[in-house]
Motif scaffolding. Structure first.
Motif, PDB file in Angstrom:
ATOM      1  N   ALA A   1       0.801  -1.062   0.016  1.00 18.51           N
ATOM      2  CA  ALA A   1       0.049  -0.113  -0.082  1.00 18.51           C
ATOM      3  C   ALA A   1       0.872   1.371  -0.140  1.00 18.51           C
ATOM      4  CB  ALA A   1      -0.949   0.111   1.315  1.00 18.51           C
ATOM      5  N   HIS A   2       0.838   2.112  -1.055  1.00 19.22           N
ATOM      6  CA  HIS A   2       1.434   3.292  -1.052  1.00 19.22           C
ATOM      7  C   HIS A   2       0.501   4.211  -0.812  1.00 19.22           C
ATOM      8  CE1 HIS A   2       4.417   6.153  -3.135  1.00 19.22           C
ATOM      9  NE2 HIS A   2       3.364   6.798  -3.553  1.00 19.22           N
ATOM     10  N   TYR A   3       1.017   5.257   0.150  1.00 20.82           N
ATOM     11  CA  TYR A   3       0.044   6.495   0.617  1.00 20.82           C
ATOM     12  C   TYR A   3       1.173   7.707   0.573  1.00 20.82           C
ATOM     13  CZ  TYR A   3      -2.743   9.750   3.292  1.00 20.82           C
ATOM     14  OH  TYR A   3      -3.269  10.732   3.664  1.00 20.82           O
ATOM     15  N   ASP A   4       0.695   8.924  -0.113  1.00 21.01           N
ATOM     16  CA  ASP A   4       1.138   9.925  -0.059  1.00 21.01           C
ATOM     17  C   ASP A   4       0.400  11.103   0.609  1.00 21.01           C
ATOM     18  OD1 ASP A   4       2.468  12.450  -0.865  1.00 21.01           O
ATOM     19  OD2 ASP A   4       2.797  11.619  -2.979  1.00 21.01           O
ATOM     20  N   PRO A   5       0.970  11.634   1.572  1.00 18.28           N
ATOM     21  CA  PRO A   5       0.146  12.737   2.465  1.00 18.28           C
ATOM     22  C   PRO A   5       0.286  14.070   1.763  1.00 18.28           C
ATOM     23  CG  PRO A   5       2.492  12.368   3.378  1.00 18.28           C
ATOM     24  CD  PRO A   5       2.438  11.081   2.355  1.00 18.28           C
ATOM     25  N   GLN A   6       1.181  14.312   0.726  1.00 14.90           N
ATOM     26  CA  GLN A   6       0.954  15.682   0.188  1.00 14.90           C
ATOM     27  C   GLN A   6      -0.403  15.754  -1.075  1.00 14.90           C
ATOM     28  OE1 GLN A   6       2.905  17.977   0.853  1.00 14.90           O
ATOM     29  NE2 GLN A   6       3.956  16.460   2.303  1.00 14.90           N
ATOM     30  N   THR A   7      -0.385  14.504  -1.773  1.00 10.46           N
ATOM     31  CA  THR A   7      -1.674  14.364  -2.683  1.00 10.46           C
ATOM     32  C   THR A   7      -2.729  13.403  -1.901  1.00 10.46           C
ATOM     33  OG1 THR A   7      -0.847  12.158  -3.517  1.00 10.46           O
ATOM     34  CG2 THR A   7       0.294  14.062  -4.501  1.00 10.46           C
ATOM     35  N   HIS A   8      -2.637  13.037  -0.706  1.00  6.93           N
ATOM     36  CA  HIS A   8      -3.697  12.341  -0.101  1.00  6.93           C
ATOM     37  C   HIS A   8      -4.323  11.181  -0.972  1.00  6.93           C
ATOM     38  CE1 HIS A   8      -3.551  15.867   2.265  1.00  6.93           C
ATOM     39  NE2 HIS A   8      -3.879  16.322   1.237  1.00  6.93           N
ATOM     40  N   LYS A   9      -3.390  10.616  -1.888  1.00  6.12           N
ATOM     41  CA  LYS A   9      -3.640   9.676  -2.895  1.00  6.12           C
ATOM     42  C   LYS A   9      -3.126   8.095  -2.259  1.00  6.12           C
ATOM     43  CE  LYS A   9      -3.791  11.719  -7.450  1.00  6.12           C
ATOM     44  NZ  LYS A   9      -3.073  11.520  -8.873  1.00  6.12           N
ATOM     45  N   ILE A  10      -4.021   7.044  -2.532  1.00  4.82           N
ATOM     46  CA  ILE A  10      -3.700   5.650  -1.985  1.00  4.82           C
ATOM     47  C   ILE A  10      -3.627   4.674  -3.239  1.00  4.82           C
ATOM     48  CG2 ILE A  10      -4.527   3.638  -0.518  1.00  4.82           C
ATOM     49  CD1 ILE A  10      -6.192   5.455   0.930  1.00  4.82           C
ATOM     50  N   LYS A  11      -2.677   4.117  -3.261  1.00  5.96           N
ATOM     51  CA  LYS A  11      -2.125   3.085  -4.431  1.00  5.96           C
ATOM     52  C   LYS A  11      -1.984   1.835  -3.766  1.00  5.96           C
ATOM     53  CE  LYS A  11      -0.804   7.077  -7.278  1.00  5.96           C
ATOM     54  NZ  LYS A  11       0.299   7.479  -8.451  1.00  5.96           N
ATOM     55  N   LEU A  12      -2.318   0.676  -4.735  1.00  5.14           N
ATOM     56  CA  LEU A  12      -2.171  -0.450  -4.059  1.00  5.14           C
ATOM     57  C   LEU A  12      -1.589  -1.392  -5.173  1.00  5.14           C
ATOM     58  CD1 LEU A  12      -3.166  -2.186  -1.748  1.00  5.14           C
ATOM     59  CD2 LEU A  12      -5.095  -2.799  -2.899  1.00  5.14           C
ATOM     60  N   ILE A  13      -0.312  -2.126  -4.532  1.00  5.78           N
ATOM     61  CA  ILE A  13       0.262  -3.066  -5.651  1.00  5.78           C
ATOM     62  C   ILE A  13       0.090  -4.365  -5.352  1.00  5.78           C
ATOM     63  CG2 ILE A  13       2.729  -3.416  -6.664  1.00  5.78           C
ATOM     64  CD1 ILE A  13       3.396  -0.661  -5.415  1.00  5.78           C
ATOM     65  N   SER A  14      -0.524  -5.282  -6.099  1.00  6.21           N
ATOM     66  CA  SER A  14      -0.798  -6.651  -5.757  1.00  6.21           C
ATOM     67  C   SER A  14       0.502  -7.444  -6.459  1.00  6.21           C
ATOM     68  CB  SER A  14      -2.147  -6.987  -6.101  1.00  6.21           C
ATOM     69  OG  SER A  14      -3.104  -6.340  -5.598  1.00  6.21           O
ATOM     70  N   LEU A  15       1.163  -8.300  -5.560  1.00  7.69           N
ATOM     71  CA  LEU A  15       2.292  -9.107  -6.149  1.00  7.69           C
ATOM     72  C   LEU A  15       1.898 -10.502  -6.239  1.00  7.69           C
ATOM     73  CD1 LEU A  15       4.787  -7.151  -3.919  1.00  7.69           C
ATOM     74  CD2 LEU A  15       4.804  -6.998  -6.073  1.00  7.69           C
ATOM     75  N   MET A  16       2.213 -10.979  -7.371  1.00  9.53           N
ATOM     76  CA  MET A  16       1.720 -12.583  -7.439  1.00  9.53           C
ATOM     77  C   MET A  16       2.704 -13.600  -6.901  1.00  9.53           C
ATOM     78  SD  MET A  16      -0.795 -12.301  -9.742  1.00  9.53           S
ATOM     79  CE  MET A  16      -0.880 -14.183 -10.341  1.00  9.53           C
TER      80      MET A  16
END
Length: 320
Positions: free
Chosen positions: A93-108
């Motif tokens: 889970a990638h969270y950027d407090p500047q942009t308030h965006k949450i991104k999710l990387i799923s690894l096989m």
């Protein structure tokens, strides 16, 4: 004329009463939220220490990062009392407090990777050999992705958290009946799934899509749970949720970091979760290894480039 003037005055009074009523309601909500956060912050100050940690494994060496974007290794634990636990789910889970965006990387989990001191193995074998630290080292070595924190979610904790946050369940459109290997039966069609059934939904892999379908369902459910988690009625449940986290989640994140992210998500109303699956389509081949069985042979350079594009920053370096 006098009657008309009186009518206008009465309408103005009604409008002002409505405006005052709305403002009063908003004030009550704001004060209520403030008191909830004060209560949680008070609890955190009284127990200002990391949450439950993994025992018997290497110390996690991820560099703490509270100011910039952070990457959290999310793992779904399937220990079943075994000494060497497996992990069904590997995400970042990638969270950027500047942009308030949450991104999710799923690894096989079946990707063929180089595991430090263990040679060529499937990705999830790194966790069995050395817990979250060895898995962090493996992801760093193969994908040049820095991990700052980890969180291992016990499956029972997932069930209980879902039932606490969404007692009425979450609606999903089940493409076919699911039962094998998940200790429950989920019927085809639109269903309101509760904790146990929702866990089975995200764990099921006995179909033509195998892990690929499971990752799609995991990303779908996490996005829906995130929408529920930032709603007002869920804020009131935060103290109970913290109790569940302490019992069922093993992590090196301190409570203040969790609270900071949670408050930011609530007040900034971060957008929908963006997702990516690694490896990307066209960047791997299905292979059969004599010792490991079915594996995914990955083009690492292509996937590092994909992670760079996805994260929108140079937090992922090219392999030399």
């Amino acid at each position: 004329m006098q009657d008309l003037t009186q009518t206008i005055r009465n309408r103005k009074r009604v409008r002002w009463r409505r405006v005052f009523g709305v403002l009063l309601l908003l004030s009550i909500l704001i004060v209520g939220l403030f008191q909830i956060f004060q209560y949680i912050e008070g609890s955190i100050k009284s127990v200002n220490q990391p949450l439950k940690k993994v025992e018997g494994k290497q110390p996690f060496q991820g560099e703490k990062n509270k100011l910039d974007a952070i990457n959290v290794l999310l793992l779904g634990s399937d220990s079943r009392g075994e000494k060497q636990a497996r992990t069904d789910t590997i995400m970042v889970a990638h969270y950027d407090p500047q942009t308030h965006k949450i991104k999710l990387i799923s690894l096989m989990r079946d990707m063929l990777v180089s595991v430090p001191e263990h040679g060529q193995q499937k990705l999830n074998a790194a966790y069995s050999f050395g817990g979250p630290e060895l898995l962090r080292e493996t992801i760093k070595e193969n994908f040049s992705l820095d991990i700052h924190y980890f969180a291992i979610v016990d499956f029972k904790g997932f069930e209980k958290s879902v039932d606490l946050l969404v007692p009425n369940g979450i609606e999903v459109d089940v493409p076919y009946e699911m039962s094998y290997g998940i200790d429950t039966t989920i019927e085809k069609g639109k269903q309101q799934l509760h904790g146990k059934e929702l866990l089975g939904y995200v764990r099921f892999r006995h179909d033509r899509l195998s892990d690929f379908g499971r990752i799609q369902r995991q990303q779908e459910v996490i996005s829906k749970l995130k929408e529920e988690a930032i709603s007002l009625h869920s804020v009131i449940k935060l103290p109970k949720l913290l109790g569940l986290i302490n019992k069922y989640i093993e992590t090196n994140m301190d409570r203040s970091t969790l609270l900071t992210i949670g408050k930011d998500m609530l007040t900034k109303k971060s957008n929908n979760i963006e997702t990516i699956r690694v490896p990307e389509d066209g960047s791997f081949e299905n292979k059969r290894d004599e010792e490991l069985g079915d594996v995914l042979e990955v083009d690492f350079d292509k996937n590092i480039e994909a992670l760079n594009r996805f994260l929108g920053e140079k937090s992922v370096a090219q392999n030399e």
